[in-house]
Design a protein around this motif. Structure first.
Motif, PDB file in Angstrom:
ATOM      1  N   MET A   1     118.926  45.303  71.222  1.00 34.87           N
ATOM      2  CA  MET A   1     117.917  45.820  70.300  1.00 34.87           C
ATOM      3  C   MET A   1     116.781  46.508  71.055  1.00 34.87           C
ATOM      4  O   MET A   1     116.415  47.651  70.756  1.00 34.87           O
ATOM      5  CB  MET A   1     117.339  44.690  69.444  1.00 34.87           C
ATOM      6  CG  MET A   1     118.273  44.125  68.402  1.00 34.87           C
ATOM      7  SD  MET A   1     117.553  42.710  67.541  1.00 34.87           S
ATOM      8  CE  MET A   1     116.443  43.546  66.395  1.00 34.87           C
ATOM      9  N   LEU A   2     116.227  45.811  72.038  1.00 34.65           N
ATOM     10  CA  LEU A   2     115.012  46.291  72.692  1.00 34.65           C
ATOM     11  C   LEU A   2     115.293  47.254  73.839  1.00 34.65           C
ATOM     12  O   LEU A   2     114.670  48.321  73.940  1.00 34.65           O
ATOM     13  CB  LEU A   2     114.203  45.107  73.212  1.00 34.65           C
ATOM     14  CG  LEU A   2     113.419  44.346  72.147  1.00 34.65           C
ATOM     15  CD1 LEU A   2     112.894  43.034  72.709  1.00 34.65           C
ATOM     16  CD2 LEU A   2     112.269  45.189  71.621  1.00 34.65           C
ATOM     17  N   ILE A   3     116.209  46.900  74.718  1.00 32.19           N
ATOM     18  CA  ILE A   3     116.423  47.679  75.937  1.00 32.19           C
ATOM     19  C   ILE A   3     117.300  48.899  75.686  1.00 32.19           C
ATOM     20  O   ILE A   3     117.018  50.001  76.193  1.00 32.19           O
ATOM     21  CB  ILE A   3     117.041  46.795  77.040  1.00 32.19           C
ATOM     22  CG1 ILE A   3     116.175  45.550  77.284  1.00 32.19           C
ATOM     23  CG2 ILE A   3     117.236  47.590  78.329  1.00 32.19           C
ATOM     24  CD1 ILE A   3     114.743  45.862  77.674  1.00 32.19           C
ATOM     25  N   GLU A   4     118.352  48.740  74.899  1.00 33.52           N
ATOM     26  CA  GLU A   4     119.308  49.833  74.692  1.00 33.52           C
ATOM     27  C   GLU A   4     118.997  50.672  73.452  1.00 33.52           C
ATOM     28  O   GLU A   4     118.939  51.894  73.532  1.00 33.52           O
ATOM     29  CB  GLU A   4     120.732  49.261  74.595  1.00 33.52           C
ATOM     30  CG  GLU A   4     121.146  48.420  75.786  1.00 33.52           C
ATOM     31  CD  GLU A   4     121.283  49.215  77.072  1.00 33.52           C
ATOM     32  OE1 GLU A   4     121.501  50.443  76.991  1.00 33.52           O
ATOM     33  OE2 GLU A   4     121.169  48.611  78.160  1.00 33.52           O
ATOM     34  N   ARG A   5     118.789  50.043  72.328  1.00 29.37           N
ATOM     35  CA  ARG A   5     118.636  50.790  71.079  1.00 29.37           C
ATOM     36  C   ARG A   5     117.216  51.318  70.903  1.00 29.37           C
ATOM     37  O   ARG A   5     117.018  52.495  70.600  1.00 29.37           O
ATOM     38  CB  ARG A   5     119.041  49.916  69.890  1.00 29.37           C
ATOM     39  CG  ARG A   5     120.489  49.450  69.923  1.00 29.37           C
ATOM     40  CD  ARG A   5     121.474  50.592  69.699  1.00 29.37           C
ATOM     41  NE  ARG A   5     121.470  50.981  68.286  1.00 29.37           N
ATOM     42  CZ  ARG A   5     121.599  52.228  67.851  1.00 29.37           C
ATOM     43  NH1 ARG A   5     121.684  53.237  68.706  1.00 29.37           N
ATOM     44  NH2 ARG A   5     121.596  52.480  66.560  1.00 29.37           N
TER      45      ARG A   5
ATOM     46  N   HIS B   1     112.966  34.340  69.600  1.00 31.13           N
ATOM     47  CA  HIS B   1     112.496  33.775  70.867  1.00 31.13           C
ATOM     48  C   HIS B   1     113.145  34.478  72.054  1.00 31.13           C
ATOM     49  O   HIS B   1     112.558  34.544  73.133  1.00 31.13           O
ATOM     50  CB  HIS B   1     112.690  32.259  70.894  1.00 31.13           C
ATOM     51  CG  HIS B   1     113.986  31.762  71.440  1.00 31.13           C
ATOM     52  ND1 HIS B   1     115.190  31.928  70.795  1.00 31.13           N
ATOM     53  CD2 HIS B   1     114.268  31.084  72.586  1.00 31.13           C
ATOM     54  CE1 HIS B   1     116.149  31.367  71.516  1.00 31.13           C
ATOM     55  NE2 HIS B   1     115.626  30.854  72.616  1.00 31.13           N
ATOM     56  N   ALA B   2     114.345  35.041  71.849  1.00 29.33           N
ATOM     57  CA  ALA B   2     114.960  35.843  72.905  1.00 29.33           C
ATOM     58  C   ALA B   2     114.236  37.184  73.043  1.00 29.33           C
ATOM     59  O   ALA B   2     113.923  37.630  74.155  1.00 29.33           O
ATOM     60  CB  ALA B   2     116.436  36.060  72.597  1.00 29.33           C
ATOM     61  N   ALA B   3     113.936  37.831  71.912  1.00 27.15           N
ATOM     62  CA  ALA B   3     113.247  39.128  71.940  1.00 27.15           C
ATOM     63  C   ALA B   3     111.865  39.001  72.561  1.00 27.15           C
ATOM     64  O   ALA B   3     111.406  39.893  73.288  1.00 27.15           O
ATOM     65  CB  ALA B   3     113.143  39.690  70.525  1.00 27.15           C
ATOM     66  N   LEU B   4     111.188  37.910  72.276  1.00 30.65           N
ATOM     67  CA  LEU B   4     109.860  37.656  72.842  1.00 30.65           C
ATOM     68  C   LEU B   4     109.908  37.699  74.370  1.00 30.65           C
ATOM     69  O   LEU B   4     109.107  38.388  75.027  1.00 30.65           O
ATOM     70  CB  LEU B   4     109.386  36.287  72.360  1.00 30.65           C
ATOM     71  CG  LEU B   4     108.024  35.800  72.815  1.00 30.65           C
ATOM     72  CD1 LEU B   4     106.934  36.527  72.057  1.00 30.65           C
ATOM     73  CD2 LEU B   4     107.917  34.291  72.581  1.00 30.65           C
ATOM     74  N   GLN B   5     110.851  36.976  74.939  1.00 37.36           N
ATOM     75  CA  GLN B   5     110.955  36.907  76.398  1.00 37.36           C
ATOM     76  C   GLN B   5     111.399  38.241  76.996  1.00 37.36           C
ATOM     77  O   GLN B   5     110.906  38.647  78.060  1.00 37.36           O
ATOM     78  CB  GLN B   5     111.925  35.794  76.786  1.00 37.36           C
ATOM     79  CG  GLN B   5     111.440  34.410  76.383  1.00 37.36           C
ATOM     80  CD  GLN B   5     112.458  33.327  76.680  1.00 37.36           C
ATOM     81  OE1 GLN B   5     112.832  33.102  77.833  1.00 37.36           O
ATOM     82  NE2 GLN B   5     112.934  32.648  75.646  1.00 37.36           N
ATOM     83  N   ILE B   6     112.303  38.928  76.322  1.00 39.18           N
ATOM     84  CA  ILE B   6     112.796  40.213  76.831  1.00 39.18           C
ATOM     85  C   ILE B   6     111.702  41.269  76.790  1.00 39.18           C
ATOM     86  O   ILE B   6     111.541  42.059  77.730  1.00 39.18           O
ATOM     87  CB  ILE B   6     114.035  40.654  76.029  1.00 39.18           C
ATOM     88  CG1 ILE B   6     115.207  39.706  76.338  1.00 39.18           C
ATOM     89  CG2 ILE B   6     114.418  42.098  76.345  1.00 39.18           C
ATOM     90  CD1 ILE B   6     116.374  39.831  75.383  1.00 39.18           C
ATOM     91  N   ALA B   7     110.920  41.285  75.716  1.00 39.40           N
ATOM     92  CA  ALA B   7     109.823  42.248  75.612  1.00 39.40           C
ATOM     93  C   ALA B   7     108.795  42.016  76.704  1.00 39.40           C
ATOM     94  O   ALA B   7     108.287  42.972  77.326  1.00 39.40           O
ATOM     95  CB  ALA B   7     109.173  42.148  74.233  1.00 39.40           C
ATOM     96  N   ASP B   8     108.482  40.758  76.971  1.00 47.06           N
ATOM     97  CA  ASP B   8     107.542  40.437  78.044  1.00 47.06           C
ATOM     98  C   ASP B   8     108.109  40.849  79.402  1.00 47.06           C
ATOM     99  O   ASP B   8     107.409  41.427  80.236  1.00 47.06           O
ATOM    100  CB  ASP B   8     107.241  38.942  78.013  1.00 47.06           C
ATOM    101  CG  ASP B   8     106.264  38.515  79.104  1.00 47.06           C
ATOM    102  OD1 ASP B   8     105.173  39.089  79.173  1.00 47.06           O
ATOM    103  OD2 ASP B   8     106.619  37.609  79.883  1.00 47.06           O
ATOM    104  N   TYR B   9     109.380  40.585  79.623  1.00 46.21           N
ATOM    105  CA  TYR B   9     110.058  40.961  80.873  1.00 46.21           C
ATOM    106  C   TYR B   9     110.026  42.477  81.087  1.00 46.21           C
ATOM    107  O   TYR B   9     109.877  42.953  82.217  1.00 46.21           O
ATOM    108  CB  TYR B   9     111.497  40.463  80.813  1.00 46.21           C
ATOM    109  CG  TYR B   9     112.386  40.903  81.945  1.00 46.21           C
ATOM    110  CD1 TYR B   9     112.356  40.247  83.171  1.00 46.21           C
ATOM    111  CD2 TYR B   9     113.280  41.965  81.773  1.00 46.21           C
ATOM    112  CE1 TYR B   9     113.199  40.643  84.212  1.00 46.21           C
ATOM    113  CE2 TYR B   9     114.115  42.363  82.798  1.00 46.21           C
ATOM    114  CZ  TYR B   9     114.067  41.693  84.024  1.00 46.21           C
ATOM    115  OH  TYR B   9     114.908  42.097  85.048  1.00 46.21           O
ATOM    116  N   ALA B  10     110.127  43.229  79.989  1.00 42.94           N
ATOM    117  CA  ALA B  10     110.134  44.689  80.074  1.00 42.94           C
ATOM    118  C   ALA B  10     108.747  45.278  80.295  1.00 42.94           C
ATOM    119  O   ALA B  10     108.606  46.491  80.457  1.00 42.94           O
ATOM    120  CB  ALA B  10     110.754  45.275  78.807  1.00 42.94           C
TER     121      ALA B  10
END
Length: 342
Positions: free
Chosen positions: A152-156, A176-185
């Motif tokens: 969702m966040l990185i590719e799309r 909770h997965a999107a939260l961590q991925i957005a912060d990582y990005a």
């Protein structure tokens, strides 16, 4: 073997845990001794019944699981007895650049029998190696939500550092997965939740700003926090109850990326706002094998941390469904075969 069985579509009383025929291992399949599995909202929808979903009953649910390889088919080349593996539930044509766009793409546990059982026979293409140091609860609960949120966040949505991201329901599975991925990005992360405990969790896992959506309108809150500008990306998985406010939360040129509608699939929408502000509405489903590998490597090394709200025996799967439906706590609900807990 013992397995979770949905006897017919309906409420939680249609769930049973009992005897089921042992799986037969095909030429390209691996027999896995399941050590831990997890529920997703998809399991609730499958139990209730979905349009165009015609299942043979009884149906074994479950799209997340992990365990030990105990047997391999004659054509299997990637795994051998004793390997630790996790399930990646999307099934598509791997000859395509993006198997999720295969017209026959389907999901293990939804369209075909799942993995909430003592053993499962599954194509080697749908298994991911798991390092032996990874706990079974982590390995059995992370695949579906982390691959979904990553795509969702990185590719799309093609999230860029320093962009503003709103994550709805940031303590839920995908949230909770999107939260961590957005912060990582490297994004500036805005998150919503329904209790102070959930908001505290969000802050501890990457949220810069939090909003209790039970107490205030999150679209107005976003506008206030961003001096009226709005956010660049909204991670939307609720649907009808939040759709209009999600669109209102977007800045001009913003992107709404959606992977589901747990609260309802047919929302009213604001078409003038979409075209006037030149917004993008982006759909996203599961992930490619390469994307799965990318994000799960970051789970295995501890960069991302699946939240586990409860671990129950598979014989209490009906209770596990209730926990998800009633939004009790946050994170994933894990079920383990009763034989693993003796």
């Amino acid at each position: 073997m013992q397995a979770v069985k949905i006897l017919q579509h309906g409420d939680t009383d249609v769930i049973e845990y009992g005897e089921y025929p042992d799986p037969e291992v095909g030429r390209d399949e691996v027999l896995v001794d399941i050590k831990a599995a997890a529920l997703n909202h998809l399991d609730i929808w499958t139990r209730r019944g979905l349009p165009m979903l015609d299942l043979e009953m009884p149906h074994i649910p479950g799209s997340d699981g992990a365990g030990v390889v105990v047997e391999t088919g004659v054509d299997v080349t990637r795994f051998e007895e004793g390997d630790h593996v996790a399930v990646s539930a999307g099934v598509g044509d791997l000859r395509m650049d993006d198997p999720t766009l295969d017209p026959n793409f389907h999901i293990i546990g939804e369209h075909v029998p799942g993995v909430h059982s003592e053993y499962t026979a599954i194509s080697e293409d749908n298994l991911i190696p798991v390092p032996e140091h990874v706990d079974w609860e982590v390995a059995g609960s992370c695949s579906l939500v982390f691959q979904t949120a990553w795509r969702m966040l990185i590719e799309r949505a093609e999230l860029k550092p320093d962009e503003k991201v709103l994550v709805l329901g940031a303590s839920g599975g995908v949230g909770h997965a999107a939260l961590q991925i957005a912060d990582y990005a490297g994004a500036e992360v805005y998150a919503t939740g329904s209790t102070e405990e959930k908001l505290q969790y969000a802050e501890e896992h990457g949220a810069d700003y939090v909003c209790n959506y039970e107490e205030e309108n999150f679209a107005k809150w976003v506008r206030a926090e961003t001096d009226g500008a709005g956010v660049d990306v909204v991670v939307e998985h609720v649907g009808a109850p939040t759709w209009r406010d999600s669109i209102k939360s977007l800045a001009k040129g913003g992107r709404l990326v959606t992977c589901g509608g747990t609260g309802g699939g047919n929302p009213e929408t604001d078409i003038p706002r979409i075209f006037w502000n030149q917004l993008e509405i982006i759909g996203s489903t599961m992930a490619t094998p390469e994307q799965v590998d990318d994000v799960l490597e970051l789970v295995w090394d501890g960069t991302f941390e699946p939240a586990i709200r409860d671990v129950l025996p598979m014989s209490e799967t009906a209770r596990a469904h209730e926990i998800l439906e009633n939004r009790e706590g946050f994170g994933k609900v894990v079920v383990r075969p009763d034989s693993e807990l003796k």
